[in-house]
Scaffold this active site. Structure first.
Site, PDB file in Angstrom:
ATOM      1  N   HIS A  38      -3.133  -3.530  -6.115  1.00 29.23           N
ATOM      2  CA  HIS A  38      -3.465  -3.006  -4.789  1.00 29.23           C
ATOM      3  C   HIS A  38      -4.962  -3.119  -4.509  1.00 29.23           C
ATOM      4  CE1 HIS A  38      -3.533   0.592  -1.807  1.00 29.23           C
ATOM      5  NE2 HIS A  38      -3.338  -0.539  -1.175  1.00 29.23           N
TER       6      HIS A  38
ATOM      7  N   ASN B  30      -4.552   6.554  -1.450  1.00 28.72           N
ATOM      8  CA  ASN B  30      -3.903   6.979  -0.207  1.00 28.72           C
ATOM      9  C   ASN B  30      -3.288   8.364  -0.302  1.00 28.72           C
ATOM     10  OD1 ASN B  30      -4.580   4.941   1.527  1.00 28.72           O
ATOM     11  ND2 ASN B  30      -2.871   3.638   0.902  1.00 28.72           N
TER      12      ASN B  30
ATOM     13  N   GLU C  94      -6.143  -0.945  -7.617  1.00 27.73           N
ATOM     14  CA  GLU C  94      -5.206  -0.063  -8.321  1.00 27.73           C
ATOM     15  C   GLU C  94      -4.131  -0.934  -8.976  1.00 27.73           C
ATOM     16  OE1 GLU C  94      -5.294   3.999  -5.553  1.00 27.73           O
ATOM     17  OE2 GLU C  94      -3.818   2.460  -5.086  1.00 27.73           O
TER      18      GLU C  94
ATOM     19  N   SER D 245       0.822  -1.206   0.000  1.00 32.09           N
ATOM     20  CA  SER D 245       0.000   0.000   0.000  1.00 32.09           C
ATOM     21  C   SER D 245       0.855   1.254   0.000  1.00 32.09           C
ATOM     22  CB  SER D 245      -0.957   0.003   1.194  1.00 32.09           C
ATOM     23  OG  SER D 245      -0.312  -0.434   2.353  1.00 32.09           O
TER      24      SER D 245
HETATM   25  P1  NAI Z   1      -1.155  -9.131   7.934  1.00 29.25           P
HETATM   26  O1  NAI Z   1      -0.150  -8.861   8.992  1.00 29.25           O
HETATM   27  O2  NAI Z   1      -2.583  -9.370   8.307  1.00 29.25           O
HETATM   28  O3  NAI Z   1      -0.675 -10.409   7.075  1.00 29.25           O
HETATM   29  C1  NAI Z   1       0.632 -10.585   6.601  1.00 29.25           C
HETATM   30  C2  NAI Z   1       0.887 -12.089   6.540  1.00 29.25           C
HETATM   31  O4  NAI Z   1       2.077 -12.315   5.811  1.00 29.25           O
HETATM   32  C3  NAI Z   1       1.059 -12.724   7.901  1.00 29.25           C
HETATM   33  O5  NAI Z   1       0.202 -13.852   8.002  1.00 29.25           O
HETATM   34  C4  NAI Z   1       2.540 -13.125   7.927  1.00 29.25           C
HETATM   35  O6  NAI Z   1       2.754 -14.320   8.662  1.00 29.25           O
HETATM   36  C5  NAI Z   1       2.828 -13.325   6.476  1.00 29.25           C
HETATM   37  N1  NAI Z   1       4.220 -13.127   6.095  1.00 29.25           N
HETATM   38  C6  NAI Z   1       5.061 -12.128   6.490  1.00 29.25           C
HETATM   39  N2  NAI Z   1       6.246 -12.255   5.878  1.00 29.25           N
HETATM   40  C7  NAI Z   1       6.167 -13.340   5.051  1.00 29.25           C
HETATM   41  C8  NAI Z   1       7.059 -13.966   4.149  1.00 29.25           C
HETATM   42  N3  NAI Z   1       8.281 -13.493   3.941  1.00 29.25           N
HETATM   43  N4  NAI Z   1       6.624 -15.054   3.478  1.00 29.25           N
HETATM   44  C9  NAI Z   1       5.394 -15.537   3.668  1.00 29.25           C
HETATM   45  N5  NAI Z   1       4.499 -14.988   4.523  1.00 29.25           N
HETATM   46  C10 NAI Z   1       4.884 -13.897   5.195  1.00 29.25           C
HETATM   47  O7  NAI Z   1      -1.015  -7.933   6.899  1.00 29.25           O
HETATM   48  P2  NAI Z   1      -2.103  -7.379   5.869  1.00 29.25           P
HETATM   49  O8  NAI Z   1      -2.892  -6.309   6.527  1.00 29.25           O
HETATM   50  O9  NAI Z   1      -2.817  -8.511   5.237  1.00 29.25           O
HETATM   51  O10 NAI Z   1      -1.156  -6.647   4.807  1.00 29.25           O
HETATM   52  C11 NAI Z   1      -0.399  -7.365   3.879  1.00 29.25           C
HETATM   53  C12 NAI Z   1       0.072  -6.419   2.785  1.00 29.25           C
HETATM   54  O11 NAI Z   1      -1.053  -5.787   2.181  1.00 29.25           O
HETATM   55  C13 NAI Z   1       0.984  -5.299   3.256  1.00 29.25           C
HETATM   56  O12 NAI Z   1       1.918  -5.035   2.249  1.00 29.25           O
HETATM   57  C14 NAI Z   1       0.017  -4.130   3.430  1.00 29.25           C
HETATM   58  O13 NAI Z   1       0.643  -2.892   3.328  1.00 29.25           O
HETATM   59  C15 NAI Z   1      -0.920  -4.372   2.264  1.00 29.25           C
HETATM   60  N6  NAI Z   1      -2.252  -3.792   2.385  1.00 29.25           N
HETATM   61  C16 NAI Z   1      -2.924  -3.808   3.575  1.00 29.25           C
HETATM   62  C17 NAI Z   1      -4.215  -3.272   3.666  1.00 29.25           C
HETATM   63  C18 NAI Z   1      -4.962  -3.312   4.949  1.00 29.25           C
HETATM   64  O14 NAI Z   1      -5.969  -2.580   5.074  1.00 29.25           O
HETATM   65  N7  NAI Z   1      -4.571  -4.130   5.912  1.00 29.25           N
HETATM   66  C19 NAI Z   1      -4.869  -2.677   2.490  1.00 29.25           C
HETATM   67  C20 NAI Z   1      -4.114  -2.800   1.271  1.00 29.25           C
HETATM   68  C21 NAI Z   1      -2.832  -3.304   1.248  1.00 29.25           C
END
Ligand code: NAI
Length: 508
Positions: free
Chosen positions: A145, A195, A157, A124
């Site tokens: 995105h 954003n 996006e 993001s």
């Molecule tokens: P989250 O913390 O809920 O999930 C991330 C997951 O990735 C975790 O289950 C973790 O164990 C796993 N993980 C971390 N490093 C890893 C690796 N090297 N290999 C495999 N698995 C790995 O995070 P979330 O909120 O789902 O965000 C994920 C991505 O999406 C980030 O880049 C965030 O910026 C982006 N994003 C988040 C939004 C939101 O509202 N939460 C909206 C749009 C994008």
């Protein structure tokens, strides 16, 4: 037209957190076999169980046929290692928001997947160009995105970095569309579209609060009930979490070399310092602890229905007031307007804000009893309107103006005399930011508006909204705000200027 990836192709989703699980659900429901991988043991399998339960719920509600739901459930497979992803056509990464982690992941994947496999990052805030820099073939990477929750939010996006192959972006665009989403193209610049363009929604509200325009509940009510936004800025920041919202603001501000348009707020920093992160921590701008109640918006008590109302000119505000007073069987006269006033009553002269404070407008015009009203998304259906009075305005004139608005069926919130009131300055700044994104080639005007309607549920795209208000008005509001504050924050986008000079709307 570039084709979407065929449903026969396998999609991999890495990271089974909030976003990865949602994206996996979308792809599985669209008919793809989806491999889900997470480096936390058991996380992918857990996520699949909960996605399958979600899919079953959709089928129970009749939103998916039983056959399609069964197929979608069986499309999902948990995998343990990257080497299991050799046959995928698209790898979507939704891991931790860290450049190094994302670069390492994709660099390792390059040695596993085929030449034509596309990489889509759900980052993001990280530059897609920077993630791609670690790849042998950066042309295969683009931002994909999604918005949270991915199965519900319609927007995706498609973000192109400097090296992204346009054919890759086009395939992702077509694929997101085939998955039932509205895709928009964006260039990899800080905050992409949503954003970045959304920053003023928080920033202007925080300024209003800092300057004592009104309390949070009043500003929220005005933005909802006059502005038509689904949530007020303070309740929205509380929901997003101040840690996240403040971090995004700081990252956009830093990325744009401290452009004052994005300046973070000390009021929000103070909440963060206190650990008042919003809903999730029980306190933010509002108190969510047990027994706490939400404060009511400041609303003026009832005034007498004034006599001698004259509605002036044929602006949207004057026309709506005429309609509303007629409906309430309140008598009024009409008159043309020479100075933009929309109404006069018992000495009070009402204008829609032009970005000057009421006090300045009184001084500039020589009229003492100046009353300003805010912008409304639709003056005919708004339930509340913000207004303010000049310091020179008599109590009797203020009462008459409030009485007029109440007689038209509006709840009235009287703000302190800050320039630009709430909805007008917010919409002007949202439109200005969207215009600059278009001007700088980040996205098209259509994409900017679609992104804000679908990514953050705005009632109107900011540029279409500016067209409706009138670009000369938006220019005047921003110019006056700039003069009032003496800040570069309110400088006008060259795109807006050009359209005003050309006498054209943005959308033509
Ligand atoms: P989250 O913390 O809920 O999930 C991330 C997951 O990735 C975790 O289950 C973790 O164990 C796993 N993980 C971390 N490093 C890893 C690796 N090297 N290999 C495999 N698995 C790995 O995070 P979330 O909120 O789902 O965000 C994920 C991505 O999406 C980030 O880049 C965030 O910026 C982006 N994003 C988040 C939004 C939101 O509202 N939460 C909206 C749009 C994008």
């Amino acid at each position: 037209m570039t084709a979407a990836l065929p449903t026969a192709s396998t999609i991999a989703v890495i990271g089974a957190g909030a976003m990865g699980a949602g994206i996996a659900q979308v792809a599985a429901v669209a008919g793809h076999r989806v491999q889900l991988l997470d480096n936390r043991p058991g996380a992918a399998a857990d996520a699949i169980r909960s996605i399958q339960a979600q899919i079953s719920k959709l089928a129970d509600k009749g939103k998916l046929s039983p056959e399609r739901a069964a197929q979608a459930r069986s499309n999902l497979v948990a995998v343990q290692q990257l080497s299991d992803l050799a046959g995928t056509s698209l790898v979507i990464e939704a891991i931790v928001e860290n450049l190094q982690a994302k670069q390492n992941l994709y660099a390792e994947l390059e040695g596993i997947v085929g030449e034509n496999c596309i990489f889509g990052t759900n980052t993001s805030s990280i530059s897609v160009t920077a993630i791609g820099a670690a790849l042998k073939r950066p042309q295969r990477l683009a931002g994909l995105h999604f918005f949270n929750p991915a199965p519900v939010m319609a927007l995706v996006e498609i973000v192109s970095g400097l090296a992204t192959d346009p054919a890759v972006a086009a395939t992702l665009f077509a694929t997101a569309t085939a998955w039932g989403k509205t895709a928009v193209h964006a260039k990899s610049t800080p905050g992409f579209i949503v954003n970045r363009v959304a920053r003023p929604y928080y920033g202007e509200a925080l300024r209003l609060l800092t300057e004592g325009a009104a309390d949070c509940a009043t500003i929220d009510a005005v933005m909802r009930e006059a502005g038509g936004f689904r949530m007020g800025p303070f309740e929205l920041m509380d929901m997003i979490g101040h840690d996240v919202n403040y971090a995004v603001t700081c990252s956009v501000w830093n990325a744009f070399y401290n452009d004052p348009r994005f300046l973070p707020s000390l009021v929000q920093k103070e909440l963060l310092d206190a650990g008042f992160l919003g809903k999730k921590s029980g306190r933010g701008f509002y108190d969510y602890r047990e027994g706490a109640s939400k404060p009511a918006a400041q609303t003026e008590g009832p005034r007498a229905i004034p006599t001698g109302i004259t509605l002036c000119g044929d602006s949207a505000a004057a026309q709506a007031l005429a309609q509303r007073l007629t409906q309430a069987t309140i008598p009024f006269d009409t008159a043309p307007t020479a100075d933009g006033r929309i109404a006069q009553v018992n000495g009070a002269v009402l204008f829609v804000t032009d970005g000057r404070s009421a006090t300045q407008r009184a001084a500039d015009s020589g009229l003492a009893n100046v009353v300003l009203v805010d912008l409304a998304l639709d003056y005919a259906t708004a339930t509340r309107l913000a207004m303010t009075c000049a310091a020179q305005c008599s109590d009797g004139a203020a009462d008459a103006a409030i009485g007029l608005l109440q007689a038209a069926g509006l709840q009235v919130s009287r703000l302190a005399d800050i320039p630009g009131l709430a909805v007008m300055r917010t919409v002007a700044m949202l439109a200005n930011e969207a215009a600059d994104a278009v001007y700088q080639g980040v996205c098209s005007a259509t994409a900017a508006d679609a992104a804000m309607r679908l990514g953050v549920n705005y009632p109107k795209g900011p540029l279409a909204w500016a067209d409706a208000v009138g670009l000369p008005t938006i220019r005047t509001v921003l110019t006056h705000l700039g003069a009032s504050y003496g800040e570069d924050r309110y400088r006008l986008s060259p795109l807006l200027q050009r359209h005003v000079f050309a006498g054209k709307t943005i959308h033509g």
